[in-house]
Scaffold this motif. Structure first.
Motif, PDB file in Angstrom:
ATOM      1  N   CYS A  20       3.139  27.636  35.202  1.00  0.00           N
ATOM      2  CA  CYS A  20       2.340  28.491  34.326  1.00  0.00           C
ATOM      3  C   CYS A  20       2.601  29.970  34.599  1.00  0.00           C
ATOM      4  O   CYS A  20       2.942  30.368  35.720  1.00  0.00           O
ATOM      5  N   PHE A  21       2.414  30.769  33.561  1.00  0.00           N
ATOM      6  CA  PHE A  21       2.659  32.208  33.652  1.00  0.00           C
ATOM      7  C   PHE A  21       1.730  32.860  34.675  1.00  0.00           C
ATOM      8  O   PHE A  21       2.173  33.665  35.505  1.00  0.00           O
ATOM      9  N   ILE A  22       0.437  32.531  34.635  1.00  0.00           N
ATOM     10  CA  ILE A  22      -0.538  33.165  35.523  1.00  0.00           C
ATOM     11  C   ILE A  22      -0.200  32.871  36.979  1.00  0.00           C
ATOM     12  O   ILE A  22      -0.265  33.752  37.851  1.00  0.00           O
ATOM     13  N   GLY A  23       0.183  31.628  37.271  1.00  0.00           N
ATOM     14  CA  GLY A  23       0.538  31.270  38.637  1.00  0.00           C
ATOM     15  C   GLY A  23       1.743  32.049  39.128  1.00  0.00           C
ATOM     16  O   GLY A  23       1.771  32.545  40.260  1.00  0.00           O
ATOM     17  N   LYS A  24       2.742  32.172  38.261  1.00  0.00           N
ATOM     18  CA  LYS A  24       3.928  32.949  38.624  1.00  0.00           C
ATOM     19  C   LYS A  24       3.567  34.412  38.851  1.00  0.00           C
ATOM     20  O   LYS A  24       4.072  35.059  39.776  1.00  0.00           O
ATOM     21  N   LEU A  25       2.690  34.932  37.997  1.00  0.00           N
ATOM     22  CA  LEU A  25       2.313  36.339  38.113  1.00  0.00           C
ATOM     23  C   LEU A  25       1.601  36.601  39.429  1.00  0.00           C
ATOM     24  O   LEU A  25       1.857  37.611  40.103  1.00  0.00           O
ATOM     25  N   ASP A  26       0.704  35.687  39.843  1.00  0.00           N
ATOM     26  CA  ASP A  26      -0.006  35.859  41.109  1.00  0.00           C
ATOM     27  C   ASP A  26       0.963  35.914  42.281  1.00  0.00           C
ATOM     28  O   ASP A  26       0.815  36.742  43.195  1.00  0.00           O
ATOM     29  N   LEU A  27       1.975  35.047  42.245  1.00  0.00           N
ATOM     30  CA  LEU A  27       2.958  35.055  43.313  1.00  0.00           C
ATOM     31  C   LEU A  27       3.857  36.285  43.223  1.00  0.00           C
ATOM     32  O   LEU A  27       4.231  36.884  44.233  1.00  0.00           O
ATOM     33  N   TYR A  28       4.171  36.672  42.008  1.00  0.00           N
ATOM     34  CA  TYR A  28       5.021  37.845  41.793  1.00  0.00           C
ATOM     35  C   TYR A  28       4.392  39.092  42.408  1.00  0.00           C
ATOM     36  O   TYR A  28       5.078  39.952  42.958  1.00  0.00           O
TER      37      TYR A  28
END
Length: 705
Positions: free
Chosen positions: A683-691
Motif C-alpha cells: 500500500c502507498f501509505i505503508g511505503k510512505l511511512d517507511l520512506y
C-alpha cells in the motif's frame, strides 16, 4: 433574431449545461481536446441545420450522456432561446407571451425552440403505472429497473418532439425530476396530464425552423484535400451548381462541347485504340458475350454537369510555382482554400435565399494555419445579419476573442462543465481583462487549474524543479504557470469564481519582509535598513488588500514568499548548488567566487539573502533562473509555499495516481537495500511511512502539507 442561450441536457458529454451567446460579436467556444466542442455544434445543428441527414434526429444509446449509466427512460433536451424577435408570423411562432397590465397576452421579443428525444407515450405510461402500483420503494425500484433494462433505444421506443415557448428549465434538477422522472426513487409522472403549459407548445405542423433560418457549418479543418476529390464534400461543387443556374446563354457552350468531344474521339490514334480493344474482347469472349466499348471524350454535354466539372488551379503563394493540383498544396493552403469556399458558399446561400436570420458555425479553423492567419481570420469573421460561432483550442484565436462572448468547456470526471468567464463582472472590468490577455496568458482559459506568478524567474525555474524533484510535470498535473508581469493578480483571478471559471487558481507573490532589521558592518547601513522596512510595509499592505479581495472565493488562494522567490530557495541548504553554479558562471576572480559561495552557505540568513539578491541584480532574475535550471537535480528542495500552491490547484481532482508516480520516481533513486525494504509493502501509505525514515525531501513534504 439571435440565439442568446443554449441548454443541453443528457447529450453526449453534457449532462446539464447552459451556454450564453451575444449578437454583435463572434461567439467562441474554447476547450481542450475531447471537451465537447464538436458536440455543441452537433446539438445546435439538430435544431437548425437542414443539411443534416433525415435520420440524424433518431438518436442512439451512444448519444446519451454516459454518466447516466443505463440511459433508457431519460430524455435528451436541446433548447435554443432567442432574443430580438420581430412581429412577423414566422418569428411569433417561437415568441413567448406575457401578461400586460390589462391582463391581456402580448407577444415578447424573446422565445424558445426545444428539441426533445424521449420514450414514446406507451413506455412513459407504463413507468407511471409501475410508480402507482407499487408503494414499497424497494420492490418498485427493482421492477422499474428491470423494465428499463429490458428495452433499448430505437425508433420503435423513442420519439423526437419539437416544442416552442417552453418555460421549463430542464437543467434544474427538480424540474427534470417532476417532468421526466425521479430515477433514484423510480417515480414517474402521469403522461396523460402533460399539457402545453407544462412542457411547451408543440410546434405547429406548418412551421419548420430549419426552413426559416440558414445554418452553415464548416467542419474542423483536419485534412481537406480528400474532400476536394468528391463532389458531395467539395464546397466548390455546390457553388458551381448555384452559379450554373444563373447562366442563360448555355446552348452555344454545349454545342461547342459536343464538337470537341467528337473531334477528340475521331483522332485516328484514338479510333485505332478503340478498334484494337474491341477486337481483343471479341477474340477473347466472342461476339455473344462481348460488351461494346468505345474510347471517346467524356466532357459533360449537360451544361450544369459541365460547370460542376470545373476544378481549381492552386498555388501556396504568389512567390511559389507549384503543380496547380490541390493534392500537392500544403495542408495549410488547402485548408485556407476550403474555408474560403465554405464562407463564400454561406454568403451565396444567404444572398440567394430569403431567411429570417443566418447562423454560421466554424469548427476549429486553426488547423495547419499560421498564427497571423489565425488572428486575421478571426478578425474578419463579421457578416451581415449573421450570428457567428467559432470553436477553438488555439491560444492565438482565444487571445483575440472577447471573454464576454466566450464559453469555456472543461471536462472533469467524464462530464463537461461550461464556464462563462465574464459572468457577473462589470463591463469595464471585462474590457480590462480582455486587453490584458495576450496569446501566452490566454492559456489560462484552457488549463484545468493555474498558478499565477510575478515574473520570469518563477516561470522558468518552478516547472523544472517540480519535474526534477517530484517526477511529475506541472503539465501532467494539468496546471498552467502564468506570469503576470507584476502584481495585478487580483484582477485576473476574478476569472476563477463560482459564477465564472470553476477551476482552482493559486497566486504566488512576495511579502518582501525584511530579512535584516539592525545595521551591521558588512552591508546593512541605515539606508539599507530603511529600504528593507519600506518594502516590508508595502508587502504587508498588499497582503491585506489581496486577502480581503479574494475572501469568500473558494477557487482562489494566495501563497506568500516571506521575502522573495530567490531568498526562499536559498533558505533551504539543499539548494546551495543551484546558486554556486551560477556564481562560477558569472565571476572570474577566485576571491569573489569564494566570498559569494561562503555567503550563500552562511549560517546568517540575512547574509544569504543579501548575496542572493546581489547576484540576481547583477545577472537579472530571469537569466539567473535560466542558468540555475541547468543544475537542478532530485536533491533540490521546493519551498513550502510553492508546494502548498500546487496542492491547492489540485483541489478538484483525485491525485492518488500522481502521488503514486511521485513515490515510484523517488524510490527509483534510493539504494538497492532501501528499495528492497519498500518492495515488501503493497500500500502507498505503508511505503510512505517507511520512506519517511530514509528521507525528508520535497516529495514527503508535499504529501504531508
Amino acid at each position: 433574431m439571435y440565439i442568446s442561450k443554449l441548454s443541453i441536457i443528457n447529450y453526449k458529454n453534457f449532462k446539464s449545461s447552459n451556454f450564453r451567446f451575444i449578437k454583435d460579436s463572434v461567439n467562441t467556444i474554447i476547450g481542450e481536446n475531447a471537451s465537447g466542442k464538436t458536440n455543441v455544434f452537433q446539438a445546435m445543428r439538430l435544431v437548425l441545420d437542414d443539411s443534416m441527414p433525415s435520420n440524424a434526429k433518431f438518436l442512439s444509446k451512444d448519444d446519451f450522456h454516459r454518466g447516466l449509466g443505463e440511459p433508457f427512460g431519460h430524455w435528451i433536451v436541446i433548447s435554443l432561446f432567442f432574443e430580438g424577435l420581430s412581429d412577423t408570423e414566422e418569428q411569433q411562432v417561437v415568441a413567448n407571451y406575457v401578461i400586460n397590465d390589462g391582463e391581456e397576452e402580448t407577444s415578447s421579443s424573446e422565445g424558445s425552440y426545444t428539441f426533445i428525444y424521449r420514450p414514446k407515450y406507451a413506455i412513459r405510461q407504463q413507468l407511471f403505472e409501475l410508480t402507482e402500483e407499487f408503494e414499497d420503494p424497494i420492490e418498485r425500484k427493482k421492477l422499474v429497473k428491470d423494465y428499463l433494462s429490458s428495452l433499448s433505444i430505437t425508433k420503435e421506443t423513442y420519439e423526437a418532439l419539437a416544442v416552442v415557448r417552453t418555460k421549463l428549465d430542464f437543467t434544474d434538477s427538480a424540474t427534470y425530476k417532476s417532468v421526466v422522472g425521479n430515477f433514484e426513487e423510480c417515480v414517474f409522472p402521469n403522461p396523460t396530464l402533460e399539457t402545453e403549459a407544462t412542457i411547451g407548445n408543440k410546434k405547429p405542423p406548418y412551421f419548420s425552423l430549419v426552413s426559416e433560418v440558414a445554418c452553415t457549418y464548416v467542419k474542423a479543418l483536419r485534412n481537406v484535400v480528400s474532400d476536394f476529390k468528391y463532389y458531395k464534400t467539395n464546397p466548390l461543387y455546390k457553388l458551381l451548381t448555384l452559379k450554373s443556374k444563373q447562366i442563360s446563354d448555355d446552348n452555344k457552350v454545349v454545342a461547342d462541347i459536343i464538337k470537341v468531344n467528337s473531334k477528340i474521339s475521331s483522332i485516328p490514334e484514338i479510333e485505332a485504340l478503340s478498334n484494337d480493344i474491341s477486337q481483343s474482347l471479341l477474340s477473347t469472349v466472342g461476339s455473344t458475350y462481348s460488351p461494346k466499348i468505345q474510347v471517346s471524350s467524356q466532357l459533360p454535354e449537360d451544361f450544369i454537369e459541365l460547370v460542376q466539372s470545373l476544378g481549381l488551379v492552386v498555388e501556396d503563394s504568389l512567390n511559389y510555382t507549384g503543380t496547380g493540383r490541390i493534392e500537392d498544396l500544403s495542408l495549410g493552403g488547402a485548408n485556407l482554400i476550403y474555408l474560403a469556399l465554405k464562407l463564400y458558399e454561406y454568403e451565396a446561400i444567404r444572398d440567394s435565399e430569403d431567411h429570417i436570420t443566418h447562423f454560421l458555425m466554424i469548427e476549429e479553423p486553426e488547423a495547419h494555419i499560421h498564427t497571423h492567419i489565425q488572428k486575421t481570420l478571426f478578425d474578419n469573421f463579421n457578416f451581415k445579419n449573421t450570428q457567428v460561432f467559432v470553436s477553438t483550442h488555439s491560444t492565438q484565436i482565444s487571445s483575440v476573442s472577447n471573454i464576454s462572448s466566450m464559453n469555456i468547456l472543461s471536462r472533469k470526471d467524464g462530464e463537461t462543465g461550461v464556464y462563462l468567464p465574464s459572468n457577473n463582472l462589470e463591463p469595464y472590468h471585462v474590457k480590462c481583462i480582455e486587453r490584458y490577455l495576450d496569446a501566452v496568458r490566454s492559456d489560462i482559459l484552457f488549463a484545468k487549474s493555474v498558478i499565477l506568478v510575478e515574473g520570469d524567474a518563477e516561470v522558468i525555474l518552478i516547472p523544472d524543479l517540480v519535474k526534477k524533484t517530484l517526477g511529475v510535470s506541472l503539465d501532467e498535473m494539468g496546471i498552467s504557470l502564468i506570469k503576470m508581469d507584476g502584481t495585478v493578480f487580483k484582477y485576473i483571478s476574478d476569472l476563477f469564481h463560482t459564477d465564472r471559471i470553476r477551476s482552482y487558481c493559486s497566486i504566488l507573490t512576495d511579502l518582501d519582509a525584511a530579512f535584516v532589521t539592525q545595521k551591521n558592518e558588512s552591508f546593512a547601513n541605515e539606508e539599507y535598513i530603511k529600504s528593507q522596512m519600506n518594502a516590508q510595509k508595502s508587502g504587508a499592505a498588499r497582503k491585506v488588500v489581496m486577502d480581503e479581495y479574494i475572501k469568500g472565493n473558494p477557487y482562489v488562494e494566495a501563497f506568500y514568499a516571506t521575502n522573495t522567490f530567490e531568498t526562499e530557495l536559498v533558505r533551504l541548504n539543499d539548494n546551495f548548488t543551484l546558486f554556486q553554479a551560477a556564481i562560477d558562471k558569472n565571476y572570474k576572480r577566485q576571491k569573489k567566487i569564494e566570498d559569494y559561495k561562503k555567503d550563500i552557505a552562511s549560517k546568517e540568513f540575512s547574509v544569504r539573502c543579501h548575496r542572493v539578491l546581489k547576484l540576481a541584480d547583477k545577472i537579472g532574475k530571469g537569466w539567473l533562473a535560466t542558468q540555475m535550471i541547468q543544475n537542478t537535480t532530485i536533491d533540490n528542495l521546493i519551498p513550502d509555499y510553492i508546494l502548498r500552491a500546487i496542492k491547492f490547484s489540485l483541489s478538484d481532482r483525485d491525485i492518488s495516481d500522481i502521488y503514486q508516480k511521485m513515490m515510484d520516481f523517488n524510490i527509483a533513486e534510493m539504494t538497492s537495500e532501501e528499495q528492497e525494504q519498500l518492495n515488501t509493502i503493497d500500500c502507498f501509505i505503508g511505503k510512505l511511512d517507511l520512506y519517511r525514515t530514509f528521507y525528508k525531501d520535497t516529495f514527503v513534504r508535499f504529501v504531508d502539507l
